[in-house]
Design a protein around this motif. Sequence first.
Motif, mmCIF file in Angstrom:
data_model
loop_
_atom_site.group_PDB
_atom_site.id
_atom_site.type_symbol
_atom_site.label_atom_id
_atom_site.label_comp_id
_atom_site.label_asym_id
_atom_site.label_seq_id
_atom_site.Cartn_x
_atom_site.Cartn_y
_atom_site.Cartn_z
ATOM 1 N N TRP A 128 1.063 -0.997 -0.243
ATOM 2 C CA TRP A 128 0.001 -0.118 -0.022
ATOM 3 C C TRP A 128 0.560 1.273 0.224
ATOM 4 C CZ3 TRP A 128 -3.288 -3.299 -1.120
ATOM 5 C CH2 TRP A 128 -4.190 -3.328 -1.498
ATOM 6 N N HIS A 129 2.064 1.229 0.506
ATOM 7 C CA HIS A 129 3.320 2.174 0.300
ATOM 8 C C HIS A 129 2.986 2.612 -0.451
ATOM 9 C CE1 HIS A 129 6.794 5.200 1.546
ATOM 10 N NE2 HIS A 129 6.958 4.300 0.598
ATOM 11 N N GLU A 130 3.226 1.547 -1.619
ATOM 12 C CA GLU A 130 3.791 1.699 -3.194
ATOM 13 C C GLU A 130 2.818 2.149 -3.870
ATOM 14 O OE1 GLU A 130 4.951 2.172 -6.522
ATOM 15 O OE2 GLU A 130 6.894 2.020 -5.041
ATOM 16 N N LYS A 131 1.841 1.705 -3.275
ATOM 17 C CA LYS A 131 0.756 1.822 -4.104
ATOM 18 C C LYS A 131 0.050 3.712 -4.495
ATOM 19 C CE LYS A 131 -2.328 -2.217 -4.246
ATOM 20 N NZ LYS A 131 -2.325 -1.987 -5.722
ATOM 21 N N TYR A 132 0.225 3.893 -3.183
ATOM 22 C CA TYR A 132 -0.371 5.273 -2.674
ATOM 23 C C TYR A 132 1.050 6.644 -3.133
ATOM 24 C CZ TYR A 132 -4.659 4.736 -1.846
ATOM 25 O OH TYR A 132 -5.951 3.719 -2.190
ATOM 26 N N ARG A 133 1.892 5.816 -3.262
ATOM 27 C CA ARG A 133 3.321 7.157 -3.742
ATOM 28 C C ARG A 133 3.395 7.077 -5.338
ATOM 29 N NH1 ARG A 133 8.475 6.268 -5.829
ATOM 30 N NH2 ARG A 133 8.444 3.899 -5.836
ATOM 31 N N SER A 134 2.901 5.654 -5.831
ATOM 32 C CA SER A 134 3.427 5.680 -7.705
ATOM 33 C C SER A 134 1.653 6.019 -8.319
ATOM 34 C CB SER A 134 3.122 4.514 -7.996
ATOM 35 O OG SER A 134 2.810 3.230 -8.110
ATOM 36 N N LYS A 135 0.587 6.174 -7.663
ATOM 37 C CA LYS A 135 -0.822 6.480 -7.452
ATOM 38 C C LYS A 135 -0.809 6.119 -9.072
ATOM 39 C CE LYS A 135 -0.350 10.324 -5.052
ATOM 40 N NZ LYS A 135 1.535 10.408 -4.512
ATOM 41 N N ALA A 136 -0.841 4.761 -10.057
ATOM 42 C CA ALA A 136 -0.630 4.289 -10.842
ATOM 43 C C ALA A 136 -1.922 3.933 -11.519
ATOM 44 C CB ALA A 136 0.363 2.746 -10.775
ATOM 45 N N ILE A 137 -2.579 4.380 -12.205
ATOM 46 C CA ILE A 137 -4.032 4.846 -13.665
ATOM 47 C C ILE A 137 -4.247 3.081 -13.399
ATOM 48 C CG2 ILE A 137 -3.134 5.066 -15.785
ATOM 49 C CD1 ILE A 137 -5.865 7.441 -15.815
ATOM 50 N N ARG A 138 -5.436 2.378 -13.681
ATOM 51 C CA ARG A 138 -6.404 1.298 -13.976
ATOM 52 C C ARG A 138 -6.238 1.034 -15.328
ATOM 53 N NH1 ARG A 138 -5.860 -3.243 -9.925
ATOM 54 N NH2 ARG A 138 -6.031 -1.763 -7.979
ATOM 55 N N PRO A 139 -5.766 0.083 -15.997
ATOM 56 C CA PRO A 139 -5.934 0.305 -17.471
ATOM 57 C C PRO A 139 -7.587 0.200 -17.858
ATOM 58 C CG PRO A 139 -5.094 -2.175 -16.146
ATOM 59 C CD PRO A 139 -5.178 -0.984 -14.707
ATOM 60 N N GLU A 140 -8.667 -0.333 -17.299
ATOM 61 C CA GLU A 140 -10.531 0.111 -17.219
ATOM 62 C C GLU A 140 -9.799 1.718 -17.466
ATOM 63 O OE1 GLU A 140 -14.597 -1.092 -15.723
ATOM 64 O OE2 GLU A 140 -12.850 -0.242 -14.565
ATOM 65 N N THR A 141 -9.300 2.434 -17.140
ATOM 66 C CA THR A 141 -9.581 3.807 -16.709
ATOM 67 C C THR A 141 -8.671 4.358 -18.389
ATOM 68 O OG1 THR A 141 -9.898 4.169 -14.566
ATOM 69 C CG2 THR A 141 -9.103 6.511 -16.052
ATOM 70 N N VAL A 142 -7.777 3.418 -18.752
ATOM 71 C CA VAL A 142 -6.860 3.871 -19.657
ATOM 72 C C VAL A 142 -7.832 3.291 -21.244
ATOM 73 C CG1 VAL A 142 -4.766 3.703 -21.169
ATOM 74 C CG2 VAL A 142 -5.061 3.906 -18.267
#
Length: 447
Positions: free
Chosen positions: A316-330
């Motif tokens: 979870w530290h990495e998730k909210y550090r990189s804040k990467a967008i999900r495939p569905e949105t792209v």
Amino acid sequence: MKFSPFFLLVILCLNCCKTNDWKKESSNPEFLHRSVKLMTDVMVHDIYSPPVASRTYAYINIAGYEAAIHDNPAYRSLAGQAHGLTAFPQPDKNKKYAFQLAAVNAILTVGKTMVLSEGRVDQFKEQILNEFKETGMPDEVFNNSLEFGNQVAQHVIKWSKSDNYKQTRSLPKYTVKDDSASWKPTPPGYMRAVEPHWNKIRTFIIDSAQQFKPTPPFPFSMDKSSPFYHEVLDVYHVVAQATSLQTEIANFWDCNPFKLNINGHVMYASKKISPGGHWINITRLACKRQNADFVRSAEAYARLSITLADAFIGCWHEKYRSKAIRPETVINQYIDQKWAPLLQTPPFPEYTSGHSVISAASAVVLAKLFGNNFAFTDSTETEFKLPPRKFKSFDHAAQEAAISRFYGGIHYMSSIRNGLSEGNEIGLYISQRLNTRSRNTDIAVLK
């Protein structure tokens, strides 16, 4: 009245058998397995997010382990090993105990403080305590054991209150950014980000939330020659061309605690076990397959739960550090507006894959306990109407759990590969530093 020596011998033998019966019956590890499963069922009912469920598992199973180990000097306390955990209360040498009962009471007492459905815990506790009584356990032993279980539970509860969980409840909600690369809420519920401050929770064994930083994700780019664009296309195509086996694998490892279903104008939710809960159940299956006794089963739950908790904090530290967008949105914005993933996209950033991190870490820990080539049939999802699956090892299951997120259309492959590496490092670190056996005893010795 005089009795013959033979008659007195018979009476003595009967009394001894009665004593041994309650000791044998109360040491049945099913008491432990059922208590942990009850807590899983309550968390499913209460819709606990995966990180919060992992925290609950850690505290209840540490309590159970610490209450259970006093019958066997081969096991060591976790005090002084887990961060902030001080020495536990010790049993009175002048009193008799059933430490299995103490362990069950400790699990349920701690668990009740961490769930919403307290009544369900109380109802189960009343039932299982009656079952302990029905073994013929003397009242003195019964009461001593409950008292000791309460002492252990209160020690754990006090410790849990210093892990920053309460403080994170009042921190600001996640602010969605307008840039192209950052995570956005996804259909159908467009739910807000889950646990954006989870990296502030005190870790158990790893040094900090950021100790095991994975390789950074590919930079966002819709240039057709970029690695990111190719990863997006891979997700798009795998869902469109999914085989029946890939679909089965994706659904088996979905583990979505709160799936929103749409039927016309009606939206309703279905509840399922969390990813951590799935691995907790795999632990139960492994213990039962190897006929692990009560204490060894408690050890397995504790080691696995601590690993899950730390793995979620790191991930979870990495998730909210990189804040990467999900495939569905792209994909919906740049490639196909009508495209939908096979699985519902979870409400938090993409990188790294949580399933990959926690599954790899779990596999390392369970392999240390039960062996690298431990084959098993995973029936965890049968209660959710999915058939069991067979695995050659824990690593085999972890690899499938990880790739299931790609088949489901909710993760890029680099998130899965790097998540597996991250989880493997966490699992190895914890396995090497967490000591549950005495210095002259190895885990393999007690198998």
